[in-house]
Motif scaffolding. Sequence first.
Motif, mmCIF file in Angstrom:
data_model
loop_
_atom_site.group_PDB
_atom_site.id
_atom_site.type_symbol
_atom_site.label_atom_id
_atom_site.label_comp_id
_atom_site.label_asym_id
_atom_site.label_seq_id
_atom_site.Cartn_x
_atom_site.Cartn_y
_atom_site.Cartn_z
ATOM 1 N N ALA A 163 0.769 -1.107 0.040
ATOM 2 C CA ALA A 163 0.079 -0.031 0.051
ATOM 3 C C ALA A 163 0.831 1.299 0.042
ATOM 4 C CB ALA A 163 -0.810 -0.158 1.342
ATOM 5 N N GLY A 164 2.139 1.106 -0.023
ATOM 6 C CA GLY A 164 3.078 2.294 -0.046
ATOM 7 C C GLY A 164 3.402 2.718 -1.552
ATOM 8 N N ALA A 165 4.426 3.668 -1.671
ATOM 9 C CA ALA A 165 4.589 4.308 -2.993
ATOM 10 C C ALA A 165 5.003 3.260 -4.016
ATOM 11 C CB ALA A 165 5.777 5.470 -2.462
ATOM 12 N N VAL A 166 6.149 2.424 -3.500
ATOM 13 C CA VAL A 166 6.252 1.680 -4.715
ATOM 14 C C VAL A 166 5.207 0.339 -4.855
ATOM 15 C CG1 VAL A 166 7.956 -0.365 -5.126
ATOM 16 C CG2 VAL A 166 8.837 1.954 -4.034
ATOM 17 N N GLY A 193 -7.478 -3.301 2.557
ATOM 18 C CA GLY A 193 -8.871 -2.967 1.827
ATOM 19 C C GLY A 193 -8.500 -2.369 0.537
ATOM 20 N N LEU A 194 -7.538 -1.316 0.611
ATOM 21 C CA LEU A 194 -7.292 -0.583 -0.536
ATOM 22 C C LEU A 194 -6.537 -1.271 -1.578
ATOM 23 C CD1 LEU A 194 -5.906 3.021 0.767
ATOM 24 C CD2 LEU A 194 -7.839 2.237 -0.531
ATOM 25 N N LEU A 195 -5.631 -2.287 -0.997
ATOM 26 C CA LEU A 195 -5.049 -3.214 -1.966
ATOM 27 C C LEU A 195 -6.115 -3.825 -3.107
ATOM 28 C CD1 LEU A 195 -2.492 -5.013 -0.034
ATOM 29 C CD2 LEU A 195 -2.063 -2.870 -1.033
ATOM 30 N N LEU A 196 -7.093 -4.291 -2.524
ATOM 31 C CA LEU A 196 -8.360 -4.940 -3.209
ATOM 32 C C LEU A 196 -9.059 -3.841 -3.960
ATOM 33 C CD1 LEU A 196 -9.475 -7.480 -0.609
ATOM 34 C CD2 LEU A 196 -7.691 -7.965 -2.475
ATOM 35 N N SER A 197 -9.515 -2.942 -3.436
ATOM 36 C CA SER A 197 -10.272 -1.807 -4.050
ATOM 37 C C SER A 197 -9.736 -0.940 -5.033
ATOM 38 C CB SER A 197 -11.362 -1.157 -2.880
ATOM 39 O OG SER A 197 -10.350 0.000 -2.330
ATOM 40 N N GLU A 198 -8.415 -0.661 -4.805
ATOM 41 C CA GLU A 198 -7.864 0.593 -5.663
ATOM 42 C C GLU A 198 -6.504 0.094 -6.250
ATOM 43 O OE1 GLU A 198 -8.869 4.749 -3.602
ATOM 44 O OE2 GLU A 198 -7.313 4.328 -5.185
ATOM 45 N N PHE A 199 -5.821 -0.909 -5.795
ATOM 46 C CA PHE A 199 -4.421 -0.911 -6.259
ATOM 47 C C PHE A 199 -4.257 -1.978 -7.138
ATOM 48 C CE2 PHE A 199 -3.110 1.863 -2.332
ATOM 49 C CZ PHE A 199 -3.185 2.997 -2.816
ATOM 50 N N GLY A 200 -5.531 -2.817 -7.346
ATOM 51 C CA GLY A 200 -5.477 -3.792 -8.215
ATOM 52 C C GLY A 200 -5.135 -5.263 -7.943
ATOM 53 N N TYR A 201 -4.910 -5.410 -6.808
ATOM 54 C CA TYR A 201 -4.537 -6.781 -5.942
ATOM 55 C C TYR A 201 -5.772 -7.794 -6.132
ATOM 56 C CZ TYR A 201 -0.093 -4.787 -4.896
ATOM 57 O OH TYR A 201 1.253 -4.075 -4.860
ATOM 58 N N ASP A 202 -5.441 -9.080 -5.993
ATOM 59 C CA ASP A 202 -6.279 -9.792 -6.301
ATOM 60 C C ASP A 202 -6.606 -10.463 -4.911
ATOM 61 O OD1 ASP A 202 -6.901 -10.246 -9.049
ATOM 62 O OD2 ASP A 202 -4.902 -10.893 -9.180
ATOM 63 N N ALA A 203 -5.547 -10.411 -3.979
ATOM 64 C CA ALA A 203 -5.397 -10.839 -2.554
ATOM 65 C C ALA A 203 -4.630 -9.850 -1.685
ATOM 66 C CB ALA A 203 -5.099 -12.294 -2.476
ATOM 67 N N ALA A 204 -4.869 -9.805 -0.555
ATOM 68 C CA ALA A 204 -4.148 -8.916 0.369
ATOM 69 C C ALA A 204 -4.077 -9.555 1.569
ATOM 70 C CB ALA A 204 -5.147 -7.733 0.605
ATOM 71 N N ILE A 205 -2.857 -9.503 2.087
ATOM 72 C CA ILE A 205 -2.352 -9.905 3.555
ATOM 73 C C ILE A 205 -2.411 -9.057 4.449
ATOM 74 C CG2 ILE A 205 -0.917 -11.439 4.793
ATOM 75 C CD1 ILE A 205 -0.301 -12.739 1.969
ATOM 76 N N ASP A 206 -2.687 -9.146 5.567
ATOM 77 C CA ASP A 206 -2.615 -7.942 6.755
ATOM 78 C C ASP A 206 -1.371 -8.658 7.394
ATOM 79 O OD1 ASP A 206 -2.112 -6.486 8.814
ATOM 80 O OD2 ASP A 206 -4.311 -6.522 9.352
ATOM 81 N N HIS A 207 -0.037 -8.107 7.315
ATOM 82 C CA HIS A 207 1.270 -8.680 7.976
ATOM 83 C C HIS A 207 1.097 -8.422 9.371
ATOM 84 C CE1 HIS A 207 3.316 -5.023 8.759
ATOM 85 N NE2 HIS A 207 2.874 -4.497 7.555
#
Length: 341
Positions: A163-166, A193-207
């Motif tokens: 979810a950061g700049a890179v 949540g943003l990874l899925l809704s905005e940044f085009g990720y299919d799956a997101a892990i909360d580290h």
Amino acid sequence: MATAAPRTVTATREIHLAARPTGIPGPEHFALAPVDLTPLAEDQILVRNTWMSVDPYMRGRMDDAPSYIPPFELGAPLEGSAVGEVIDSRSAHVPVGATVSHFLGWREHAVLDAAHATVVDTSAVPETAYLGPLGTTGLTAYLALTEIAPVREGDTVYVSAAAGAVGSVAGQIARRLGAGRVIGSAGGPAKTGLLLSEFGYDAAIDHREGDLAGHLAKAAPEGIDVYLDSVGGDHLTAALGAMRPRGRVALVGAISAYNATEPAPGPDLYQAATKELTLRGMIVGHYLDRFPAFLGTAIPWIQDGSLRTRETVYEGLDRAPEAFLGVLSGANTGKMLVRLG
Ligand code: NDP
């Protein structure tokens, strides 16, 4: 290009490095300093900085340690990427009114050689884009996934600090490059949540939930082909465990260790990033078709004596275990052999 009346500013404010931190830096390591500006010399410009970038790598520059970029100097202004408006110019190439990007951030105004500034086009994109997706972080994401660990059609790609700049750019670039599945990790439900809704990720892990390996196994049951590592440590360990054969890893950062006061156990793979190393595994059994070419090359080396070899020989089958154990403890020089006949 825009032209405007020059404006003169003779003083500004800068952030200086006040002290070098041990561990996590605090406000006491920075000092706001009023400074006088030098009059413009030939080919110089005066920039009113409008935006500056703060980046994780700057933590390393606060230490007095050799790296790929020199440390910040104590009592001197910090530096980094910035954009701003040229308000005075003695350059034929960079007029007053232009928007430029340059490397003298951490200050409200900067006097610099015009050659060290790049005029940027803000007609189609906001100026801040040149510090993010069109700046070094965007370029990092693009190079990592096209050159360092190239994404191929259908690949499963994992990105940490997603979810950061890179990372926020990397997931979308991976998708454009044909990735079949793109997985990101970030800290907390808002970011995942943003990874899925905005940044085009299919799956997101909360580290922050821990058990990265378990979450990764669920998100990528078949494993990962490409990993873009921004974090190092536990993230790199979990990703390596999930890599598929012939996977590719771009080591771009190790932010989990930037404030560390002691080296973590195991190899410091962040050196691979700072020294731009290539680390590549191999299993010789997958290259047996190369034998004819290799023998054609190496037999003449042995014949002409230019390839020097040694053998350590143990006599008889009953000494075979001893020979084997010896090779594990250094009893051999050159090739360890057991003579049977
Ligand atoms: P980010 O915008 O990604 O900000 C850093 C993020 O790292 C934080 O927001 C945080 O996100 C995450 N983070 C911090 N500590 C940890 C931790 N212990 N474990 C997991 N995540 C952590 O920064 P950038 O995009 O600018 O940089 C990302 C990485 O890429 C950095 O390591 C940076 O040094 C590297 N980089 C390397 C470049 C190169 O040339 N090699 C160029 C640019 C960047 P969260 O809340 O999700 O944990």
